[in-house]
Scaffold this motif. Structure first.
Motif, PDB file in Angstrom:
ATOM      1  N   GLN A 184       3.740   1.622  -1.403  1.00 54.95           N
ATOM      2  CA  GLN A 184       4.248   1.835  -2.751  1.00 54.95           C
ATOM      3  C   GLN A 184       3.144   2.292  -3.702  1.00 54.95           C
ATOM      4  O   GLN A 184       3.370   3.134  -4.564  1.00 54.95           O
ATOM      5  CB  GLN A 184       4.906   0.557  -3.278  1.00 54.95           C
ATOM      6  N   TRP A 185       1.935   1.741  -3.546  1.00 56.45           N
ATOM      7  CA  TRP A 185       0.820   2.193  -4.395  1.00 56.45           C
ATOM      8  C   TRP A 185       0.597   3.697  -4.230  1.00 56.45           C
ATOM      9  O   TRP A 185       0.320   4.390  -5.203  1.00 56.45           O
ATOM     10  CB  TRP A 185      -0.471   1.472  -4.016  1.00 56.45           C
ATOM     11  N   TRP A 186       0.709   4.161  -3.011  1.00 55.24           N
ATOM     12  CA  TRP A 186       0.352   5.544  -2.706  1.00 55.24           C
ATOM     13  C   TRP A 186       1.512   6.511  -2.927  1.00 55.24           C
ATOM     14  O   TRP A 186       1.306   7.634  -3.388  1.00 55.24           O
ATOM     15  CB  TRP A 186      -0.153   5.643  -1.271  1.00 55.24           C
ATOM     16  N   ALA A 236       0.826  -1.208   0.000  1.00 56.66           N
ATOM     17  CA  ALA A 236       0.000   0.000   0.000  1.00 56.66           C
ATOM     18  C   ALA A 236       0.858   1.255   0.000  1.00 56.66           C
ATOM     19  O   ALA A 236       0.525   2.256  -0.647  1.00 56.66           O
ATOM     20  CB  ALA A 236      -0.936  -0.006   1.212  1.00 56.66           C
ATOM     21  N   PRO A 266       3.820  -4.815  -6.396  1.00 49.48           N
ATOM     22  CA  PRO A 266       4.644  -3.813  -7.083  1.00 49.48           C
ATOM     23  C   PRO A 266       5.911  -4.442  -7.670  1.00 49.48           C
ATOM     24  O   PRO A 266       6.881  -4.691  -6.966  1.00 49.48           O
ATOM     25  CB  PRO A 266       4.995  -2.816  -5.970  1.00 49.48           C
ATOM     26  N   PHE A 272       3.709   3.022  -9.259  1.00 48.58           N
ATOM     27  CA  PHE A 272       2.637   2.092  -8.923  1.00 48.58           C
ATOM     28  C   PHE A 272       1.331   2.781  -8.522  1.00 48.58           C
ATOM     29  O   PHE A 272       0.445   2.128  -7.960  1.00 48.58           O
ATOM     30  CB  PHE A 272       3.107   1.161  -7.791  1.00 48.58           C
ATOM     31  N   ASN A 273       1.197   4.070  -8.808  1.00 48.23           N
ATOM     32  CA  ASN A 273      -0.057   4.758  -8.470  1.00 48.23           C
ATOM     33  C   ASN A 273      -1.269   4.139  -9.151  1.00 48.23           C
ATOM     34  O   ASN A 273      -2.378   4.132  -8.601  1.00 48.23           O
ATOM     35  CB  ASN A 273       0.027   6.234  -8.840  1.00 48.23           C
ATOM     36  N   HIS A 274      -1.067   3.601 -10.360  1.00 47.41           N
ATOM     37  CA  HIS A 274      -2.185   3.014 -11.110  1.00 47.41           C
ATOM     38  C   HIS A 274      -2.766   1.782 -10.416  1.00 47.41           C
ATOM     39  O   HIS A 274      -3.916   1.403 -10.676  1.00 47.41           O
ATOM     40  CB  HIS A 274      -1.719   2.608 -12.512  1.00 47.41           C
ATOM     41  N   VAL A 275      -1.995   1.152  -9.514  1.00 42.06           N
ATOM     42  CA  VAL A 275      -2.459  -0.062  -8.840  1.00 42.06           C
ATOM     43  C   VAL A 275      -3.684   0.232  -7.969  1.00 42.06           C
ATOM     44  O   VAL A 275      -4.484  -0.663  -7.689  1.00 42.06           O
ATOM     45  CB  VAL A 275      -1.319  -0.672  -7.996  1.00 42.06           C
ATOM     46  N   LEU A 276      -3.861   1.484  -7.566  1.00 40.92           N
ATOM     47  CA  LEU A 276      -5.026   1.847  -6.763  1.00 40.92           C
ATOM     48  C   LEU A 276      -6.335   1.546  -7.496  1.00 40.92           C
ATOM     49  O   LEU A 276      -7.387   1.389  -6.866  1.00 40.92           O
ATOM     50  CB  LEU A 276      -4.964   3.326  -6.392  1.00 40.92           C
ATOM     51  N   LEU A 310      -1.436  -6.258  -8.159  1.00 42.32           N
ATOM     52  CA  LEU A 310      -1.319  -5.600  -6.859  1.00 42.32           C
ATOM     53  C   LEU A 310       0.119  -5.624  -6.344  1.00 42.32           C
ATOM     54  O   LEU A 310       0.512  -4.768  -5.544  1.00 42.32           O
ATOM     55  CB  LEU A 310      -2.233  -6.283  -5.835  1.00 42.32           C
TER      56      LEU A 310
END
Length: 520
Positions: free
Chosen positions: A51-53, A49, A149, A58-62, A147
């Motif tokens: 790394q997603w944020w 999470a 990264p 990896f922003n697109h993983v959201l 999901l």
């Protein structure tokens, strides 16, 4: 009195009635299992999470959970016709995934542990809902893999590919240029193909988008494969063209204008243009109706093969208890293994070397490798009779993961947020990995890094992780020694020769690392 609109939320009874009676218990068991996995593997979910944020790559993983939710929701009417049952063979992928998580945790490889915990979650769908439901949702479940990264490992390779594309286009356009690793020298100035310019951000996002489009818009596997290959190649080529465009503009408008234009253009605008170009190329070959789920549900449910496979059912409550027991077993194993720490000497020091003298360490530009988790460490410089110099950094780790792991991101010779930049890979051997660093556009440093654990001496972080894993699986720990030898301000051949002569003088890397760290 006028009647107003009623925006009242559905009651709990309304929500429960929307779920068929036969599905409620299996879904409840799945929810309990998923919650237990989330709590047990919270660190992995928290790392993902983060790394997603916080990592733009990896922003697109959201959006992935929303996409998976939509894919499952679109199947709701057909899924309601399938009776979910616990399926005992689901323990095979579940236990395999938990073991993968254990291996990744013990080796401190986040990608592996995260794949393991995600695999365990997907396996629970198979275990508690059965093969029919899992097959009906095979693509949404597979899409969950985005999901994790993955992709940052490609940065050095993509930097070099981009640099080669840029120099080829620069020379083709008539601009004189000289390439040195990821640095390109032109009349307008010196340009660096930095990590942010490698294009990994768009390649990773394109992979997720391309997989969804290939599934949703094509029936033909041949067209899907061609689309996916093109989708992976296009952002790499486009990123090279973008970087070349920055250099081309700089020749006439100046480097400041070119950099400003690039900062505005390089982002989601660039990605949107690449996506538009990709879809425009393949639009005419889209051959799947958006309403087509891609699955023949009646044939799937009534298949003789699926019927034979699906008969291995079990008691749902006992299945849940066994799943939780397996989870606790892997947690206990991991806890015991990670608590083991190796004994290390109270101090380490640089030993005398025949033909070489220790001198004051005075680098031309400040440089000191980062060894955050090292319990002991020293930095020194040796000089021989002819004035040749090498810098030696040695650190010893006890195995305390909380302090930091050797070979982790940001550890070692290249320290982020310093004047030093990665220039290119350098000569490597089974005992050492090489790289060239450069600072302020002119000062080079040739670096060789070696790791020593037990009887293993290697320059590969993967081999180091494997040796560490073997030790921890046995619930034991051995100290890890890291040695970085470098030569500053030399050309490739001179640096290679002076380091080779120094290694010969100490009697070989492995023996000298052991003696220096007091392990032999």
């Amino acid at each position: 009195m006028a009647r107003g609109l009623n925006f009242a939320l559905p009651s709990r009874a309304t929500w429960s009635q929307a779920i068929p009676q036969v599905c409620r218990a299996p879904l409840a068991h799945l929810a309990i299992a998923a919650l237990a996995l989330f709590v047990a593997h919270f660190r992995d979910w928290a790392n993902m999470a983060d790394q997603w944020w916080n990592v733009s790559t990896f922003n697109h993983v959201l959006f992935v959970p929303l996409i998976v939710g939509w894919l499952v929701y679109s199947r709701r009417s057909e899924l309601a016709k399938i009776e979910p049952t616990s399926w005992l063979p689901g323990f095979v992928p579940l236990l395999g995934s938990l073991f993968v998580w254990l291996l990744g945790t013990l080796a401190s490889v986040n990608t592996v542990s995260q794949l393991g915990t995600l695999g365990a979650l997907i396996s629970c769908v198979l275990l508690f809902l059965g093969p029919r439901v899992s097959l009906a949702c095979v693509f949404p479940l597979a899409y969950l893999s985005f999901l994790v990264p993955i992709g940052e490992e490609l940065v050095p390779s993509l930097q070099m590919i981009t640099a080669y594309l840029v120099i080829a286009l620069t020379e083709w356009s008539g601009i004189p240029a000289v390439i040195d690793g990821v640095f390109i020298d032109t009349p307008a100035g010196l340009f660096e193909v930095a990590e942010a310019c490698s294009g990994v951000q768009f390649l990773v996002a394109m992979a997720a988008l391309a997989a969804l489009v290939a599934y949703a818009c094509f029936k033909s596997w041949k067209r899907r494969i061609v689309f996916l290959v093109t989708a992976m190649a296009l952002p790499i080529v486009a990123n090279g063209v973008r970087a070349w465009g920055t250099i081309y503009i700089a020749q006439s408008q100046g480097i400041e204008f070119a950099e400003g234009f690039d900062h505005v253009f390089y982002g989601w605008i660039f990605f949107a243009l690449v996506v538009f170009a990709l879809l425009a190329i393949f639009w005419r070959w889209f051959d799947r109706d958006p309403e087509d789920l891609g699955i023949d549900f009646p044939a799937l449910v009534g298949s003789d093969v699926v019927t034979r496979v699906a008969r291995y059912t079990g008691n749902a409550k006992l299945t849940l208890a066994a799943m939780l027991l397996g989870l606790l077993a892997t947690l206990g194993w991991a806890s015991a293994a990670m608590s083991a720490q190796a004994s290390i000497p109270p101090r380490i020091e640089a030993l005398p070397v025949a033909g070489w003298t220790r001198v004051a360490y005075e680098p031309g530009i400040a440089w000191e490798p980062r060894m955050t988790g090292a319990a002991r460490k020293f930095v020194t410089r040796y000089r021989d009779a002819s004035g040749r110099e090498v810098d030696v950094v040695i650190g010893i780790y006890s195995g305390d993961e909380s302090a930091g792991e050797p070979g982790a991101f940001g550890e070692g010779a290249l320290v982020p947020e310093t004047p030093w930049r990665w220039l290119a890979p350098w000569q490597s051997s089974p005992e050492a990995s090489g790289e060239i660093l450069q600072a302020s556009g002119f000062l080079k440093r040739h670096v060789l890094t070696s790791y020593r654990i037990g009887d293993t001496i290697t320059g590969s972080t993967a081999r180091l992780k494997l040796a560490t894993l073997q030790s921890r699986l046995a619930v034991s720990a051995e100290p890890t020694v890291v040695m970085i030898i470098s030569a500053e301000g030399q050309d490739d051949d001179t640096a290679a020769q002076v380091i080779e002569d120094f290694v010969a003088s100490v009697g070989g890397r492995a023996e000298w690392m052991d003696r220096t760290a007091g392990l032999r």
